[in-house]
Scaffold this motif. Structure first.
Motif: not given
Length: 317
Positions: A64-78
């Motif tokens: 139950n820990v969320a490690r910040p990665v910035g906009t990485r997930n949105y970059e992976l979308l594209f």
């Protein structure tokens, strides 16, 4: 003067009583809807905010820990080709399904509006598919759409037409899901039926006296008068089509087989796989917010275009 002076204090005294009464009614109303307000704030608004936070992090379900990665997930979308594939499949399905659902539901509503005796019975019969569980509906359509022994292909074969492989051929996968979607169009039909009942009959009588035929009356009276209902159903069905999940999942993905055709990979299915199969909740949350933005943009475009064809009796839109 005496009567006026006697009336004025009584009105002044009544105003505080009315304001107190309205305040009590407002408090009572908010108390009655408070369970819904709490549920909406916690399970809808709260969940949306939490998913937005997760979309900028790498979430570990076990700890139950969320490690910040910035906009990485949105970059992976594209960068993920499956996202583009799932989105294109979903948009194509929406363009195909929504007009057919509108036309089919309106046709059923027009038929029911002409029924006199026994109208309640037919309305109940037509509405039964909406009450059928999705799993049962999918099981029936798995039998109906079987390319070799399905009832639909057998009926086509009886008239000399070779039916397609509905559940295997990539070109017929989305039409098969559209057929299953049309089965549950009765909710839209009921809304159309209520709108048709609200059209003033004197408009039809006047048009008939002027020599207008049934087709002319339909396009000149019925369609303009129910255009707000058409617009509402288009918005609702578009949002539902962009979130399609259960029909495609039950037909093609419930056994988690990799043999399912790529044309059946819809956005909601790929989001589900990322979240609950690969436990990539950050990426799945980013996918959800991308879909939210797309739905908002499409809804805004539809609202803008509606000003050109939706007719309101009051003259305001």
């Amino acid at each position: 003067m005496n009567a006026t002076s006697a009336t004025t204090p009584s009105r002044a005294a009544a105003r505080p009583r009315m304001s107190r009464l309205r305040r009590r009614e407002a408090i009572a109303g908010y108390l009655f809807i408070s369970p819904w307000i709490v549920g909406f704030l916690v399970f809808t608004v709260g969940a949306m905010i939490y998913s937005l936070v997760i979309s900028f992090s790498r979430y570990n379900l076990a700890t139950n820990v969320a490690r910040p990665v910035g906009t990485r997930n949105y970059e992976l979308l594209f960068a993920d080709p499956k996202v583009a594939t799932a989105l294109s499949n979903t948009l194509f399905f929406a363009v195909m399904a929504v007009p057919l659902e509108i036309c089919f539901a309106l046709l059923l509503a027009l038929l029911l509006a002409r029924v006199g005796r026994g109208a309640g019975f037919f309305r109940s019969i037509f509405y039964l598919p909406k009450m059928t569980p999705a799993v049962a509906t999918a099981s029936v359509f798995l039998l109906l759409l079987n390319g070799n022994t399905g009832a639909i292909n057998q009926a086509l074969r009886a008239v000399g037409i070779q039916g397609p492989q509905w559940l295997v051929d990539p070109n017929w996968v989305k039409p098969s899901i559209v057929l299953m979607t049309l089965w549950g169009v009765s909710g839209t039909m009921v809304i159309f039926l209520a709108a048709l009942k609200a059209v003033p009959t004197d408009l039809y009588e006047a048009a008939q006296l002027d020599g207008a035929g049934p087709v002319r009356r339909f396009f000149s009276i019925t369609v303009p008068m129910i255009s707000p209902t058409i617009f509402f159903n288009v918005i609702v069905l578009t949002i539902a089509a962009l979130q399609v999940f259960d029909s495609a999942y039950l037909l093609f993905w419930r056994d988690q087989s990799n043999a399912s055709p790529e044309s059946s990979l819809f956005y909601g299915i790929y989001l589900f796989q990322q979240a609950f199969r690969d436990f990539n909740f950050g990426f799945a949350s980013a996918m959800a917010w991308l879909l939210f933005v797309i739905i908002m943009l499409i809804s805004l475009v539809q609202t803008r275009l509606a000003k050109r064809w939706v007719y309101y009796e009051g003259g305001a839109q």
